[in-house]
Design an enzyme around this catalytic site. Structure first.
Site, PDB file in Angstrom:
ATOM      1  CE  LYS A  38       6.019  -6.170   2.381  1.00 15.37           C
ATOM      2  NZ  LYS A  38       4.817  -6.084   3.365  1.00 15.37           N
ATOM      3  CG  HIS A  41      -0.640   4.447   4.768  1.00 18.85           C
ATOM      4  ND1 HIS A  41      -1.291   4.073   5.729  1.00 18.85           N
ATOM      5  CD2 HIS A  41      -0.360   3.137   4.311  1.00 18.85           C
ATOM      6  CE1 HIS A  41      -1.235   2.701   6.177  1.00 18.85           C
ATOM      7  NE2 HIS A  41      -0.667   2.177   5.292  1.00 18.85           N
ATOM      8  CB  CYS A  98      -0.978  -0.043   1.196  1.00 21.10           C
ATOM      9  SG  CYS A  98      -0.186  -0.312   2.767  1.00 21.10           S
TER      10      CYS A  98
END
Length: 337
Positions: free
Chosen positions: A215, A244, A131
């Site tokens: 990531k 976020h 995400c």
């Protein structure tokens, strides 16, 4: 229009529930839909298209007749059941980290690399990115397409919803306890999250970075198709319920002015420019929760390097960071089915 049989593995989770909502919002051509979860949820109902349907137990036999299967039940579940879904003839859109870095499985953010969707034929699986990576790249990609990004330095401010429903409840309870002069309790996070920030998301690796931090480096390279790109990140959990935020610094091969960067972002699908410091206009998670687009603001030149830019990106990680991106992948997939 042809209609498709859909399965959602992990339908009771936040992402699974959001996929249901988005499929209906977008009027995705659904013929039939199957909700799959663990035994404890079997028999419970979910509503789709005004009709109630019973949740079934996820098993190797769940995918007969399914055209597209969304997986959002965790990496271990995906590794166990995705092969069965593919064997039954379904194309899998996987929201976990299980297959993201497999070289023959596309890792897709449709606004950036939709052309990779056609490569689902290699394994029958398309992976959805992390995400935070997806949200950060929505700000980075418009500039990268104009002038290659060589280096990314990022710090994330990740909401508790990224850790699931129990994490949301933990923050709620801690705020309530604090307001009532009780000692806040924690179980999901290693420390109290209310009125605190925790610079630790996912497990630490040998190099001192967490898996979540790595990531951004690994997935950005794959999505942007650039094996020389380097990215370094510090991921931080903050006491925000949803959406976020990422503070991004990039170094490009050639100089990109702030005005040009603004133009590039304005012209990029899925992103909105939110950048007027004269009126205190900049992206904030409170105001971008529940929205499809990501927001980019605080654009400024980095005066410490010749070709640097800094900016702030905000996006709803349950939508663009997971469910929305997965449905967008499925929409692109329809061109090839």
């Amino acid at each position: 229009m042809k209609k498709y049989n859909i399965a959602i593995a992990g339908i009771t989770g936040a992402v699974g529930q959001e996929i249901i909502s988005i499929l209906q919002e977008k009027r995705f051509p659904v013929n039939d839909i199957k909700g799959l979860a663990s035994e404890r949820s079997a028999g419970k109902e979910f509503v789709f298209g005004g009709s109630a349907k019973k949740i079934e137990v996820l098993s190797d036999d769940s995918f007969k007749g399914v055209d597209i299967a969304f997986f959002s039940a965790g990496g271990a579940i995906s590794k166990k059941f995705v092969p069965s879904a593919v064997k039954a003839g379904a194309v899998v859109v996987d929201n976990t980290s299980a297959f993201r870095m497999e070289p023959d499985i596309p890792l897709v953010v449709p606004e950036i690399n939709a052309h990779e969707v056609k490569n689902y034929t290699r394994r029958g699986v398309i992976a959805n990115p992390n995400c935070t990576t997806a949200i950060a790249l929505m700000g980075i990609a418009p500039i990268h397409k104009f002038s290659r990004v060589k280096r990314i330095i990022a710090s994330s401010y990740q909401s508790v919803s990224g850790a699931g429903a129990k994490a949301i409840k933990e923050l709620e309870n801690q705020v309530f306890d604090w307001a009532n002069k009780k000692e806040p309790k924690n179980s999901v996070f290693p420390y109290q999250i209310a009125f605190n920030v925790i610079p630790h998301i996912d497990a630490f690796t040998e190099n001192g970075f967490t898996k979540e931090e790595m990531k951004l480096h690994n997935e950005s390279r794959k999505i942007l198709g650039d094996s020389k790109l380097v990215a370094v990140c510090t991921t931080v959990r903050v006491p925000v319920f949803r959406a976020h935020s990422v503070a991004v610094n990039i170094e490009t091969e050639s100089k990109v002015s702030v005005d040009r960067a603004r133009e590039l972002i304005k012209g990029f699908s899925g992103v909105q420019l939110c950048d007027d410091i004269s009126r205190n206009v900049y992206p904030m998670p409170l105001y971008w929760s529940g929205k499809d687009d990501c927001a980019v603001g605080r654009l400024r030149e980095d005066y410490t390097v010749p070709n640097g830019l800094s900016f702030f990106v905000v996006g709803d990680q349950i939508r663009k960071g997971a469910a929305l991106n997965a449905v967008q992948i499925a929409e692109e997939l329809l061109k090839y089915l």
